[in-house]
Design an enzyme around this catalytic site. Structure first.
Site, mmCIF file in Angstrom:
data_model
loop_
_atom_site.group_PDB
_atom_site.id
_atom_site.type_symbol
_atom_site.label_atom_id
_atom_site.label_comp_id
_atom_site.label_asym_id
_atom_site.label_seq_id
_atom_site.Cartn_x
_atom_site.Cartn_y
_atom_site.Cartn_z
ATOM 1 N N ASP A 1 6.055 3.061 6.715
ATOM 2 C CA ASP A 1 4.892 2.162 6.596
ATOM 3 C C ASP A 1 3.967 2.835 5.584
ATOM 4 O O ASP A 1 3.262 3.772 5.930
ATOM 5 C CB ASP A 1 4.201 2.005 7.952
ATOM 6 C CG ASP A 1 2.827 1.322 7.839
ATOM 7 O OD1 ASP A 1 2.518 0.770 6.777
ATOM 8 O OD2 ASP A 1 2.055 1.370 8.817
ATOM 9 N N GLU B 1 -5.189 1.671 2.180
ATOM 10 C CA GLU B 1 -5.060 0.567 3.132
ATOM 11 C C GLU B 1 -5.306 1.037 4.556
ATOM 12 O O GLU B 1 -5.892 0.326 5.373
ATOM 13 C CB GLU B 1 -3.660 -0.056 3.018
ATOM 14 C CG GLU B 1 -3.487 -1.359 3.788
ATOM 15 C CD GLU B 1 -2.974 -1.198 5.215
ATOM 16 O OE1 GLU B 1 -2.906 -2.191 5.927
ATOM 17 O OE2 GLU B 1 -2.649 -0.067 5.641
ATOM 18 N N GLU B 2 -4.821 2.236 4.853
ATOM 19 C CA GLU B 2 -4.852 2.700 6.247
ATOM 20 C C GLU B 2 -6.266 3.009 6.730
ATOM 21 O O GLU B 2 -6.483 3.232 7.911
ATOM 22 C CB GLU B 2 -3.964 3.943 6.426
ATOM 23 C CG GLU B 2 -2.481 3.706 6.149
ATOM 24 C CD GLU B 2 -1.776 2.902 7.246
ATOM 25 O OE1 GLU B 2 -2.438 2.474 8.206
ATOM 26 O OE2 GLU B 2 -0.564 2.695 7.108
ATOM 27 N N ASP C 1 4.305 -5.507 3.728
ATOM 28 C CA ASP C 1 3.932 -4.418 4.639
ATOM 29 C C ASP C 1 4.988 -4.342 5.742
ATOM 30 O O ASP C 1 6.055 -4.941 5.626
ATOM 31 C CB ASP C 1 2.516 -4.642 5.196
ATOM 32 C CG ASP C 1 1.811 -3.320 5.506
ATOM 33 O OD1 ASP C 1 2.468 -2.398 6.005
ATOM 34 O OD2 ASP C 1 0.586 -3.221 5.273
ATOM 35 N N HIS D 1 0.850 -1.205 0.000
ATOM 36 C CA HIS D 1 0.000 0.000 0.000
ATOM 37 C C HIS D 1 0.875 1.239 0.000
ATOM 38 O O HIS D 1 1.936 1.285 0.627
ATOM 39 C CB HIS D 1 -0.990 -0.021 1.164
ATOM 40 C CG HIS D 1 -0.421 0.224 2.536
ATOM 41 N ND1 HIS D 1 -0.215 1.489 3.032
ATOM 42 C CD2 HIS D 1 -0.029 -0.620 3.519
ATOM 43 C CE1 HIS D 1 0.265 1.396 4.264
ATOM 44 N NE2 HIS D 1 0.398 0.129 4.584
ATOM 45 N N HIS E 1 3.633 4.387 12.838
ATOM 46 C CA HIS E 1 2.575 5.409 12.823
ATOM 47 C C HIS E 1 3.005 6.697 13.536
ATOM 48 O O HIS E 1 2.214 7.324 14.234
ATOM 49 C CB HIS E 1 1.251 4.864 13.380
ATOM 50 C CG HIS E 1 0.545 4.004 12.377
ATOM 51 N ND1 HIS E 1 -0.806 3.750 12.401
ATOM 52 C CD2 HIS E 1 0.993 3.349 11.278
ATOM 53 C CE1 HIS E 1 -1.144 2.970 11.383
ATOM 54 N NE2 HIS E 1 -0.057 2.701 10.694
HETATM 55 ZN ZN LIG Z 1 1.059 -0.613 6.519
#
Ligand SMILES: [Zn+2]
Length: 353
Positions: free
Chosen positions: A175, A207-208, A230, A66, A314
């Site tokens: 990420d 995706e998130e 990922d 992603h 994140h």
């Molecule tokens: Zn991810």
């Protein structure tokens, strides 16, 4: 392709879920010349196809990563200050005083403002604030902000990527831009290797938020096998050995219902490619990745989920070891090389050696 330079460009590009255009443009430019066909689907997922040497109809493997990132969105404007809401799993602890870009009429440099400690009531001084309490400050007069910014405009972290030592990169959205860079290196490696199956590399959207890009690209391309790339947690600083993997010690594979057992066996056989062991990452239910959505496209796609460990997930300062990305690339490429006429039979859960 220089991995460091490519990943820095990908990391610094803005692209919250649903607004991945700038990231897609970088990948499109990088993949031009590496793919036999390239297309963008109706939601924005970029797909590159590298045609295999086997006889038609050739089986197909889909490899996804992603390309969206977590971030913020303008929710209201009050006296020139912006109220925001989170897009994806944003951690409010990392937001105060963070430089951001408000993607208004033009990109506006801004920051997430905080109240001076002097004016905070005593009982609030040690507490973090909720996103709804934070304000974004562009420094512009209120009237100008009203002209340039609309409700719903994306707000992204304004974070330069930084090399920490020779092999460690820190930056925002590693990420999952780390895996997007891996897709580029996979396509590049396939230029000089003969592979029987068609290989589809997809940089997916959204995706998130709810795995939409993975869900739709799985349905649309209907591959025989899917590999999802990922990130996972790196250990240290409060992340235990049972919660993650050592940075720089190689990739991991999800073990559990989200990874097809036969695929797990096949990928495990390729670990000579990475001069270290492939770590097993147990996930008793969902892996939390788009592998969860791709696996149940149409009548089911045998799927495996592979992860690169990162620190500070994140946050605007995620940390990755470049050699882990390179190992993931080598592992996936060797697996692709091994795909032949018998692979589909061997994938069957009735197959006996
Ligand atoms: Zn991810």
């Amino acid at each position: 392709m220089n991995l460091t330079q490519h990943l820095i460009a990908l990391s610094e590009a803005p692209g919250i879920s649903g607004y991945e255009g700038p990231v897609r443009a970088i990948l499109q430019a990088a993949w031009e010349g590496l793919a036999d066909e390239m297309s963008v689907d109706r939601l924005g997922t970029l797909v590159a196809t590298k045609v295999g040497s086997g006889t038609e109809p050739r089986p197909r493997i889909l490899v996804t990563a992603h390309m969206d990132e977590i971030g913020l969105m303008v929710k209201a404007i009050e006296d020139g200050f912006l109220h925001v809401t989170g897009v994806g799993g944003v951690d409010p602890r990392v937001l105060p005083n963070q430089p951001v870009i408000v993607h208004g009429e033009r990109p506006l440099p801004a920051l997430i403002a905080t109240r001076p400690p002097h004016v905070l009531p005593k009982d609030q001084r040690d507490k973090h604030q909720y996103i709804s309490q934070l304000r974004v400050d562009t420094g512009l007069p209120a009237r100008e902000v009203e002209k340039l910014v609309r409700i719903g405009d994306p707000v992204t972290f304004d974070q330069k990527a930084v090399m920490l030592g020779d092999d460690i990169l820190s930056g925002k959205s590693l990420d999952n831009r780390a895996s997007c860079a891996a897709l580029t290196l996979i396509l590049e490696a396939l230029q000089t290797r003969s592979h029987q199956w068609d290989v589809l590399c997809a940089a997916t959207v959204m995706e998130e938020v709810e795995l939409q890009g993975g869900e739709t690209i799985g349905w649309h391309t209907q591959p025989d096998i899917a590999l999802v790339l990922d990130t996972t947690f790196a250990t240290g600083n409060g992340v235990g050995e049972d919660e993650g993997f050592k940075l720089g010690d190689g990739p991991a594979i999800i073990v559990g219902p989200n990874t097809h057992p036969r695929l797990l066996d096949m990928i495990r056989c390729e670990t000579d490619a990475i001069e270290c062991s492939l770590h097993m990452e147990p996930a008793a239910g969902t892996s939390g990745t788009e592998g969860w959505a791709i696996q149940i496209s149409r009548d089911g796609i045998p799927t495996a989920v592979l992860d690169v460990p990162i620190r500070n997930m994140h946050s605007p300062v995620e940390v990755v070891a470049l050699k882990d990305i390179e190992r993931l690339v080598r592992l996936v490429v060797e697996f692709i090389m091994g795909l032949d006429d018998e692979t589909l039979d061997k994938l069957s859960l009735d197959y006996e050696e």
